[in-house]
Structure formats: structure tokens, C-alpha cells
Enzyme design. Structure first.
Site, mmCIF file in Angstrom:
data_model
loop_
_atom_site.group_PDB
_atom_site.id
_atom_site.type_symbol
_atom_site.label_atom_id
_atom_site.label_comp_id
_atom_site.label_asym_id
_atom_site.label_seq_id
_atom_site.Cartn_x
_atom_site.Cartn_y
_atom_site.Cartn_z
ATOM 1 N N LYS A 121 48.911 29.983 43.907
ATOM 2 C CA LYS A 121 47.611 30.668 44.102
ATOM 3 C C LYS A 121 46.762 29.762 44.756
ATOM 4 O O LYS A 121 46.377 28.655 44.377
ATOM 5 C CB LYS A 121 47.177 31.479 43.269
ATOM 6 C CG LYS A 121 45.972 32.046 43.350
ATOM 7 C CD LYS A 121 45.147 32.530 42.263
ATOM 8 C CE LYS A 121 43.627 32.658 42.418
ATOM 9 N NZ LYS A 121 43.011 33.165 41.252
ATOM 10 N N TRP B 227 45.764 40.229 42.842
ATOM 11 C CA TRP B 227 44.852 41.282 42.572
ATOM 12 C C TRP B 227 43.404 40.626 42.252
ATOM 13 O O TRP B 227 42.669 40.962 41.327
ATOM 14 C CB TRP B 227 45.205 41.991 41.530
ATOM 15 C CG TRP B 227 46.257 42.922 42.030
ATOM 16 C CD1 TRP B 227 46.252 44.072 42.504
ATOM 17 C CD2 TRP B 227 47.755 42.632 41.746
ATOM 18 N NE1 TRP B 227 47.585 44.571 42.789
ATOM 19 C CE2 TRP B 227 48.569 43.636 42.170
ATOM 20 C CE3 TRP B 227 48.363 41.642 40.960
ATOM 21 C CZ2 TRP B 227 49.756 43.765 42.062
ATOM 22 C CZ3 TRP B 227 49.733 41.805 40.922
ATOM 23 C CH2 TRP B 227 50.575 42.693 41.483
ATOM 24 N N HIS B 228 43.129 39.524 42.624
ATOM 25 C CA HIS B 228 41.941 38.673 42.611
ATOM 26 C C HIS B 228 40.881 38.674 43.672
ATOM 27 O O HIS B 228 40.200 37.818 44.128
ATOM 28 C CB HIS B 228 42.291 37.069 42.430
ATOM 29 C CG HIS B 228 43.277 36.891 41.223
ATOM 30 N ND1 HIS B 228 43.804 35.765 40.758
ATOM 31 C CD2 HIS B 228 43.416 37.806 40.150
ATOM 32 C CE1 HIS B 228 44.466 35.873 39.923
ATOM 33 N NE2 HIS B 228 44.267 37.107 39.291
ATOM 34 N N TYR B 229 41.126 39.834 44.244
ATOM 35 C CA TYR B 229 40.133 39.917 45.626
ATOM 36 C C TYR B 229 38.603 40.153 45.067
ATOM 37 O O TYR B 229 38.187 40.538 44.086
ATOM 38 C CB TYR B 229 40.380 41.266 46.371
ATOM 39 C CG TYR B 229 40.745 42.553 45.625
ATOM 40 C CD1 TYR B 229 39.659 43.336 45.173
ATOM 41 C CD2 TYR B 229 42.102 42.999 45.242
ATOM 42 C CE1 TYR B 229 39.854 44.198 44.366
ATOM 43 C CE2 TYR B 229 42.159 44.288 44.466
ATOM 44 C CZ TYR B 229 41.114 44.993 44.140
ATOM 45 O OH TYR B 229 41.274 46.245 43.217
ATOM 46 N N TYR C 43 50.309 37.874 36.658
ATOM 47 C CA TYR C 43 48.874 38.014 36.614
ATOM 48 C C TYR C 43 48.261 37.190 35.312
ATOM 49 O O TYR C 43 48.950 37.129 34.258
ATOM 50 C CB TYR C 43 48.478 39.451 36.667
ATOM 51 C CG TYR C 43 47.078 39.641 37.259
ATOM 52 C CD1 TYR C 43 45.944 38.745 37.316
ATOM 53 C CD2 TYR C 43 46.928 41.167 37.868
ATOM 54 C CE1 TYR C 43 44.942 39.245 37.843
ATOM 55 C CE2 TYR C 43 45.590 41.505 38.157
ATOM 56 C CZ TYR C 43 44.677 40.524 38.004
ATOM 57 O OH TYR C 43 43.394 40.763 38.465
#
Length: 552
Positions: free
Chosen positions: A388, A489-491, A21
């Protein structure tokens, strides 16, 4: 403590993927000024006359927003979680994975499982996701800024404001340099050096970890606020927004929140057209709170006996999470622990990032049989490279399970529902396999050699999600993408511009209520969003002050 197999694999997943991350600051741990905050139970003893602004959520956007607004106005910031200070699992780089490995009712993270079968997390701490991520800092692509209609001068000033306080440029570690050279060898060019800017090619970005491995978070930005005007309370989960429904349209007038002892409190904004409640509770928390307060699809609200304040079918819709897939590379010698430093910004719809080491001293002997590790602990040596998906194009939704704000809503991201996302993943994984064969990466492998199938098998076995595996995923890259997908965790989404909020991020159809976090994003900005979310909090605050003062 005895580890169950599922717990061990989940810990393993968190340990590896969170490392991916995720820089030049003007102060260090020693002179970092800790902001003032109090437990929510002390709210009743404080002067609580109406506020100019109530900011709900002391996270990545909420902290810079509240600090900025407090320069001119009286601000109340309410954070559902506790303090990040004094918690070495948050502040020390070598410990950061442990925060995500455990989720309890009072821990800094709240774990949730999307209906897609992918484990995910929500921050529950002052400073938000900047307290639990791997710290990578990189600005948004210029097109994101243009599409948002922002003032580019103010955007740059706001980024700089954040960077001057908590962002650092760190020397490249050997693993990161090897992957950098591998990216260049496979054509992700040019090399753009050390920069916060989003530029096609390969670069080293920034970090909110300083050179001593100490994390600086959005909570630190509160120290830039005006103390007489800023009240910050932790352990203060907001239960609902209070509305005045007597006029032609409902107006937000305050909030109801609990303290750490379970006692309820009310806080109100001033009774004018300029004061506001601003939601910065995150892409999960903000649409959830709107729904709990009666703003959302009428039929869904009525099923839970929630009084309908405004019928808006779009609240909780257009949720998205960027799918990620990784390739694990085991090396004969343990690699030093590194979090994300280098990134490949391609023109093919995906980004490439990497980490190594994972902070464990491992003296086991690596043996690979048919692509499988003989020991789980062997996965901790070496490194991992991921891709990603940009965007993504695939969208999902969020809905309430019950009326308890501490419960996770049901969240669906629909990974790879759009064929283009899957095509990008296949191209990305193919490039990862090429990088693994480049000279600089193979030099770190020493006498070890892996086929593509062995690398895919090791990676599939290392990834943890609840998506059923058939055993044939490594024969087909599309199947590998779908079965090994994880999150970074890039929602984002749930309160999209033009559907839930207007271009000024005010909630459509409701007065005195605004959204100030990533729930309005229709795509994730840049390679990693935290830089832009912090910048946005600062920029929104400056813009609101200017507009309000110019109006007189």
C-alpha cells in the site's frame, strides 16, 4: 442463485482484498454493553429542545465523539444506516466478506465506482467502517501527530481509551508468521513484536476482532456515553444543514433529516456561540453534505440550483485513496483464514500487509497453466501479500451528480498521477515478489513453484477493476501497478485544513459548524487509519469539553 461472470469476479475481488484491511481489550462479546438507540421515526415523540451538539454520522469518529461530549452536554447523533447488532455478517470474522459482497439500498455498505474504474464502498451502519473492514488496528506515525499540532499526552490517552474498550492482540496464525519471517528475510527489520505503535520494521498489530472472532466496533463506544444526555437515531439520513444567514457570516443552526418512512424532521442547536453542528459523515459524506447545503464552489452549486451559502472552491477537492496492489500465492493445502495481523513498515514509501484462507473449505486440486488458475475457486486457497502506497501524493476530487443525498457523488482519485506514487508501487511489488521467494513462504508452497510472471498473471486475473487490460501488464511493473490497482478503503480528503476547515476543524467562513472525520486528512495516518479516526473522535470531544468549561 446464478452468478454472472462479472458478479463472480467482483465477489472474488471483495473476498480477497477486504481480507487485507483491517489487539487487548477489557471485555468480550458476553459483557459488551450495547448502546441505546432508536429508529428515526421516533424522533417526533422524544423531547427535542435544542441540543448543545448535533453530530451527523454515527461512524468511526462520530461514535466516540458523541459519547465523549455527552458526558457534559446534550448531544444528538444521527446515523443514516441501521444497527450492526444481530448481524452475523458484521459481527463474525468468518462472515465479514459477505457484507461487502452485496450492496442494496438498505445494506450496511453503499458501493461506488470511482471514475478511475476502481470499485469502492461507503459504510452505511452505526459504527461506520469499523463494521465492514477487516479490523486491523495500528496507531499513526509520530510525524502525523506532530504535523497536526496535537497534544501528544491527550493523543496517547485517547488511543488508550479506545484500546481499553474494543481492541485486542491476537496470536499469530501460521501464514502470518511465515510472511513475518519473509519480511525479515528481505530486510524489513527490526522485528518489533506485538505493538500498536507505528515503528519502522515488521510487527504484529491489533484487531477489533477478539480471540473468538467477534467484531467490536465504534458503535460499542457509545456505551461509554451519558445516557440522559445522548440521543442516538438510526435510519436518519441528514438531507442538509440549516443556516442562519442574517448576520455578518452564515451560522449553522440545525439539520433536516428523514426517517425510515421518508418523513422529514428538523433538529436545532442552542442559539449561542458555543453549540455546534459537527459533520462526521466520512470522507465522501461530509464534503457531499457541505455541497448539498450550499457550501462549495459557487458555479457548481448554481448548476444544480443549490442556494449558495458560502463560495469555497476547495470543498470536495484534494480527495485521495492509497493505491494497493497484491500478489496471490496459491498453496497445495488450504490456509486457515486470517485477516491482517502482520505489517511491514518500510522506509521506501509503502507498507506490506497480508491475509490468507478467505474462509472457504476448498478441496480442489491446484493446477496452474501459464500462470492462470484452472478454476476460480482455487484462488481461495493460499494467501495474498499486498503493498500500500504511503500518502499518497496523487490527488483527485469529488462533485455532486444530483441533489439527492442518497446518491453517490462523482469521485476521482487519480491513482499514480504523481510519478513518485508509481515509483513506490514498483518498489513495493518488487519486494512482494522477493517475499514470495523466501524460505518460510516457499515452505508453505510445498512442491509448487512460481516464476515472477506467473505470480503477476495470477494476481492480475484475480484483481477486479474496470481498467482495461492489454495483456502485457506482467512485462512491465509500472503497467502492472496501474492496471491491477485496487483500494483498501483508506480514502480521505475533501475538507482539507487551511482550505475548508481551520486548525480547530471549524468550517472557514461559517459559524457553529465543524468537521470531525478523515475528510480533513491530507495523508492517511499509519498503516491503517481506523485507530487514528476513533482516537480523533475521542480527542476532539475531550478538547472541546476542556475548552468550553475553561471559558466558563
Amino acid at each position: 442463485m446464478a452468478w454472472k461472470k462479472d458478479d463472480l469476479f467482483l465477489f472474488l475481488f471483495i473476498f480477497i482484498i477486504v481480507s487485507l484491511y483491517p489487539c487487548h481489550g477489557n471485555f468480550s462479546q458476553a459483557n459488551n454493553k450495547q448502546p441505546n438507540f432508536r429508529n428515526a421515526s421516533s424522533f417526533s415523540t422524544m423531547p427535542n429542545s435544542p441540543y448543545d451538539y448535533i453530530v451527523v454520522g454515527g461512524g468511526t469518529a462520530g461514535c466516540p465523539l458523541a459519547a465523549t461530549l455527552s458526558k457534559n452536554f446534550r448531544v444528538l447523533l444521527l446515523e443514516r444506516g441501521g444497527s450492526p447488532y444481530g448481524n452475523n455478517n458484521i459481527s463474525r470474522l468468518e462472515n465479514f466478506h459477505q457484507t461487502l459482497a452485496y450492496s442494496t439500498p438498505t445494506s450496511p455498505v453503499q458501493r461506488f465506482l470511482s471514475t478511475d474504474g476502481v470499485f469502492n464502498h461507503r459504510a452505511r451502519v452505526l459504527g461506520g467502517n469499523t463494521c465492514i473492514n477487516a479490523g486491523f488496528y495500528s496507531r499513526a506515525e509520530p510525524s502525523f501527530v506532530r504535523n497536526a499540532g496535537w497534544d501528544e499526552v491527550l493523543v496517547n490517552e485517547s488511543y488508550q481509551w479506545v484500546e481499553d474498550k474494543i481492541v485486542f492482540l491476537k496470536p499469530a496464525a501460521p501464514w502470518q508468521s511465515a510472511v513475518k519471517d519473509g519480511l525479515l528475510e528481505v530486510g524489513v527489520t527490526p522485528f518489533n513484536g506485538y505493538t500498536y505503535q507505528h515503528i519502522n520494521g515488521t510487527k504484529f498489530g491489533g484487531s477489533i476482532f477478539d480471540n473468538n472472532g467477534f467484531r467490536h466496533t465504534a458503535a460499542d463506544l457509545l456505551a461509554a456515553g451519558n445516557p440522559p444526555n445522548l440521543q442516538v437515531f438510526i435510519h436518519a439520513p441528514v438531507q442538509k444543514i440549516v443556516f442562519d444567514t442574517r448576520g455578518t457570516k452564515p451560522k449553522a443552526i440545525g439539520v433536516i433529516f428523514n426517517d425510515e418512512n421518508g418523513n422529514q424532521h428538523e433538529a436545532f442547536i442552542k442559539t449561542d456561540e458555543k453549540s455546534e453542528v459537527i459533520l462526521t459523515a466520512g470522507a465522501i459524506g461530509t464534503p457531499q453534505l457541505l455541497l448539498l447545503s450550499g457550501v462549495g464552489p459557487k458555479e457548481d452549486l448554481q448548476k444544480l440550483n443549490i442556494t449558495v451559502i458560502l463560495n469555497n472552491e476547495h470543498v470536495g477537492k484534494d480527495m485521495a485513496d492509497n493505491p494497493s496492489n497484491n500478489i496471490l500465492i496459491i498453496t497445495p493445502e488450504p490456509q486457515n483464514q486470517t485477516l491482517l495481523q502482520v505489517v511491514g513498515i518500510t522506509t521506501k514509501g509503502f507498507y506490506v500487509e497480508t491475509s490468507s484462507g478467505f474462509g472457504i473449505n476448498n478441496d480442489s486440486i491446484v493446477t496452474v497453466k501459464n500462470g492462470n488458475m484452472s478454476e476460480l475457486k482455487e484462488i481461495f486457497r493460499g494467501g495474498t501479500i499486498l503493498e500500500k502506497i504511503i500518502g499518497p501524493l496523487s490527488k483527485g476530487n469529488l462533485s455532486l451528480v444530483n441533489t439527492n443525498v442518497t446518491s453517490n457523488p462523482t469521485v476521482t482519485f487519480n491513482y499514480f498521477a504523481e510519478p513518485e506514487d508509481l515509483r513506490r508501487c514498483v518498489a513495493g511489488v518488487s519486494l512482494l515478489l522477493e517475499i514470495a521467494k523466501t524460505r518460510p513462504v516457499k515452505e508453505l508452497m510445498g512442491n509448487l513453484s512460481y516464476t515472477d510472471e506467473m505470480l503477476l498473471n495470477m494476481s492480475l486475473n484475480a484483481n477486479i477493476n474496470l481498467i482495461p487490460k492489454s495483456g502485457n501488464e506482467t512485462k512491465s511493473l509500472p503497467e502492472f501497478c496501474k492496471k491491477s490497482v485496487t483500494t483498501l478503503w483508506h480514502y480521505h480528503g475533501g475538507c482539507i485544513v487551511g482550505k475548508v476547515v481551520d486548525r480547530d476543524y471549524k468550517v472557514i467562513g461559517v459559524g457553529n459548524l465543524r468537521v470531525g472525520d478523515s475528510s480533513w486528512f491530507d495523508v492517511s495516518p499509519g498503516t491503517n487509519p481506523q485507530a487514528t479516526v476513533m482516537m480523533f473522535g475521542r480527542m476532539m470531544g475531550v478538547k472541546m469539553i476542556r475548552e468550553r468549561l475553561s471559558a466558563g
